[in-house]
Design an enzyme around this catalytic site. Sequence first.
Site, PDB file in Angstrom:
ATOM      1  N   ASP A  88       0.831  -1.207   0.000  1.00 58.19           N
ATOM      2  CA  ASP A  88       0.000   0.000   0.000  1.00 58.19           C
ATOM      3  C   ASP A  88       0.865   1.257   0.000  1.00 58.19           C
ATOM      4  O   ASP A  88       2.047   1.222   0.348  1.00 58.19           O
ATOM      5  CB  ASP A  88      -0.931   0.017   1.228  1.00 58.19           C
ATOM      6  N   GLU A 150       0.082  -1.257   5.621  1.00 56.95           N
ATOM      7  CA  GLU A 150       1.124  -0.810   6.543  1.00 56.95           C
ATOM      8  C   GLU A 150       0.921   0.662   6.906  1.00 56.95           C
ATOM      9  O   GLU A 150       1.192   1.074   8.023  1.00 56.95           O
ATOM     10  CB  GLU A 150       2.513  -1.004   5.908  1.00 56.95           C
TER      11      GLU A 150
HETATM   12 ZN   LIG Z   1       6.707   2.267   4.067  1.00 52.61          ZN
END
Ligand SMILES: [Zn+2]
Length: 401
Positions: A88, A150
Amino acid sequence: MPTLVPPPALRPMLERLIALSSVSSVSPVFDQPNRAVIAQLAEWCEGAGFAVEVQPLQAPGKANLIARLGPPPQPGTRAGLALTGHTDTVPCNPELWGGDPFRLREQDGQLIGLGICDMKGFLALALEAARGLDSTRLTAPLWLVATADEESSMSGAKALRADQLPAEAVVIGEPTSLKPIRAHKGVMMEAIRVTGRAGHSSDPALGLNAIEVMHAVTGELLALRAEWGRRYRDTAFAVPVPTMNLGHIHGGDNPNRICPACELHIDIRPLPGMALDDLRGELELRLAPVAVRLGAALSIRRLFSGTGALETPAEAPLVRTAEGLTGTQAGTVAFGTEGPYFRALRESAADPGPEVLILGPGDIAVAHQPDESLPLARIPATLNLLAQLIRHYCLREAKPR
Ligand SMILES: [Zn+2]
């Protein structure tokens, strides 16, 4: 058996990953699925001979990829290397970019695109470094692990199970300018709410002023911060003590009304060895009596689930190996990573879990910025480093745990 189509060259891989938008955000307006990136990586990994597992997550359209080249380690052993990264990106402001953030472009010796540095670019580099590896020659497995979310909830890393990744070493390719990073602080953000009673300002007996109670609460917090500063110290960090920032406060509405409620938001950055749950317990233990003494109600809630600190010992073989290969002493950083979740992938109490190092080609200074970039000149050095790490970990015998 279907014929394997090897992954395309590095440049088209980078272009494709950047083109597949995979923003994650705590705000549903910006949050997007990452399944397209995972599916693309899975296809390339299969083409390169990896055994591929796509792990769906609770949130729709979100998944992790765990791909393994070479046979798994013997049960009870930990062997091989995992190269990992998150799929992401943060949201972006296209109007501030010099071009389309989802179209990889080259300018002044830089590759530019959303996620090229932080950090879809690393996943393509890891695949490129593994190109042509003959799985039958590997003495220990090589994993490519790609996670979801994340930048928001870390739900991908949190969902990983110890049995999926019995690796000896995990390298997370977050942007460190190719400097090995073995430790970082954690982060937690908590809201402390004091509830008193409203009343007319002319007579204090008519209410219970929450701002005044909060005054005592902040005093206790500052005392606790000073104690933590004496109790915990790690000179590997630029700021060698745990920090606590009082970042936001709101209470009341009008000068002529006794303030009925006041809320304070704090940010705590613990050092390795300070467990988040212990810190939450200590906050509760210290603040609750203050409120009781003053007759107010106090509650503490998490603003997000928090991330623990990471520490891989300076003498760990992975740290030493990476220092030898890069010629750079391992250090610490101020930002958090998925590292603590990988470190916690232990199959039993006797299992030390994998060693974890943060080491990637990007520069953190350009991450989360318009025109996020990766210097082209750093690509050969990165491929060389990853190839040597693969050689070191995957072409020797597994050792008993
Ligand atoms: Zn990162």
